[in-house]
Design an enzyme around this catalytic site. Structure first.
Site, PDB file in Angstrom:
ATOM      1  N   ILE A   1      -7.021  65.657 -18.717  1.00 23.44           N
ATOM      2  CA  ILE A   1      -6.728  66.160 -17.755  1.00 23.44           C
ATOM      3  C   ILE A   1      -5.593  65.502 -18.277  1.00 23.44           C
ATOM      4  O   ILE A   1      -3.550  64.453 -18.549  1.00 23.44           O
ATOM      5  CB  ILE A   1      -6.310  64.938 -17.067  1.00 23.44           C
ATOM      6  CG1 ILE A   1      -8.040  65.274 -15.928  1.00 23.44           C
ATOM      7  CG2 ILE A   1      -5.493  65.470 -15.543  1.00 23.44           C
ATOM      8  CD1 ILE A   1      -7.999  63.844 -14.784  1.00 23.44           C
ATOM      9  N   PRO A   2      -4.952  67.201 -19.499  1.00 23.50           N
ATOM     10  CA  PRO A   2      -3.670  66.796 -19.472  1.00 23.50           C
ATOM     11  C   PRO A   2      -1.868  67.170 -18.620  1.00 23.50           C
ATOM     12  O   PRO A   2      -2.197  67.835 -17.438  1.00 23.50           O
ATOM     13  CB  PRO A   2      -3.010  68.438 -20.785  1.00 23.50           C
ATOM     14  CG  PRO A   2      -4.845  68.896 -20.588  1.00 23.50           C
ATOM     15  CD  PRO A   2      -5.414  68.328 -19.570  1.00 23.50           C
ATOM     16  N   HIS A   3      -1.069  66.290 -19.005  1.00 24.78           N
ATOM     17  CA  HIS A   3       0.159  66.002 -17.614  1.00 24.78           C
ATOM     18  C   HIS A   3       1.096  65.376 -18.811  1.00 24.78           C
ATOM     19  O   HIS A   3       1.183  65.149 -19.912  1.00 24.78           O
ATOM     20  CB  HIS A   3      -0.139  65.813 -16.640  1.00 24.78           C
ATOM     21  CG  HIS A   3      -0.804  64.059 -17.023  1.00 24.78           C
ATOM     22  ND1 HIS A   3      -2.031  63.429 -17.468  1.00 24.78           N
ATOM     23  CD2 HIS A   3      -0.029  63.071 -17.040  1.00 24.78           C
ATOM     24  CE1 HIS A   3      -1.881  62.119 -18.340  1.00 24.78           C
ATOM     25  NE2 HIS A   3      -0.824  61.550 -17.069  1.00 24.78           N
ATOM     26  N   GLY A   4       2.279  66.002 -18.053  1.00 23.62           N
ATOM     27  CA  GLY A   4       3.580  65.953 -18.749  1.00 23.62           C
ATOM     28  C   GLY A   4       4.052  64.198 -19.136  1.00 23.62           C
ATOM     29  O   GLY A   4       3.420  63.349 -18.207  1.00 23.62           O
TER      30      GLY A   4
END
Length: 144
Positions: free
Chosen positions: A62-65
């Site tokens: 779950i890539p996120h900033g």
């Protein structure tokens, strides 16, 4: 009116990706292309990955900033990318990528919904193997 958090334009099925960085950029570019985030958000997604892996187990990342990427978020949204052949995330095989961008604290609600969906291995199998973007939307809509 606010954008849909997950629409058909946010989903890419049966993609082939060669690296973790390529996977994160691909997932982030969907959010950029559909007006959820500014392009700078992708660099913050890559920065987050250096701090802590966004691999969650069960073939999911779950890539996120990072926290300081909030100002690059225009609307809350998610992108879903399936990679049936898998992509390596530091020794872990990822077949489902879910990019997240949340305004304010909205990402917490989105994350909890995603966690519920992905806690069922059966849902992950359905997501990886479907040819239908509608199926993906339906799986996420079933969680309230």
């Amino acid at each position: 009116m606010a954008k849909e958090i997950l629409g058909k334009d946010n989903i890419e099925l049966k993609v082939s990706l060669n690296s973790k960085e390529e996977a994160i950029r691909f997932t982030g570019n969907i959010l950029v292309d559909n007006g959820y985030v500014e392009p700078s958000y992708i660099e913050k997604m890559l920065e987050r990955e250096k701090v802590t892996s966004t691999y969650m187990g069960n073939f999911v990342a779950i890539p996120h900033g990072t926290e300081d990427a909030k100002n690059a978020v225009l609307e809350t949204g998610i992108s879903v990318v399936t990679v049936p052949d898998g992509v390596d995330f530091d020794g872990n095989e990822v077949k489902v990528l879910i990019g997240i961008a949340g305004k304010g604290d909205e990402h917490l609600e989105v994350l909890s919904k995603i966690a519920i969906v992905l806690s069922e291995e059966e849902n992950i199998d359905k997501i990886v193997n479907t040819d239908s973007k509608d199926d993906i939307i339906r799986i996420f809509d079933e969680v309230n």
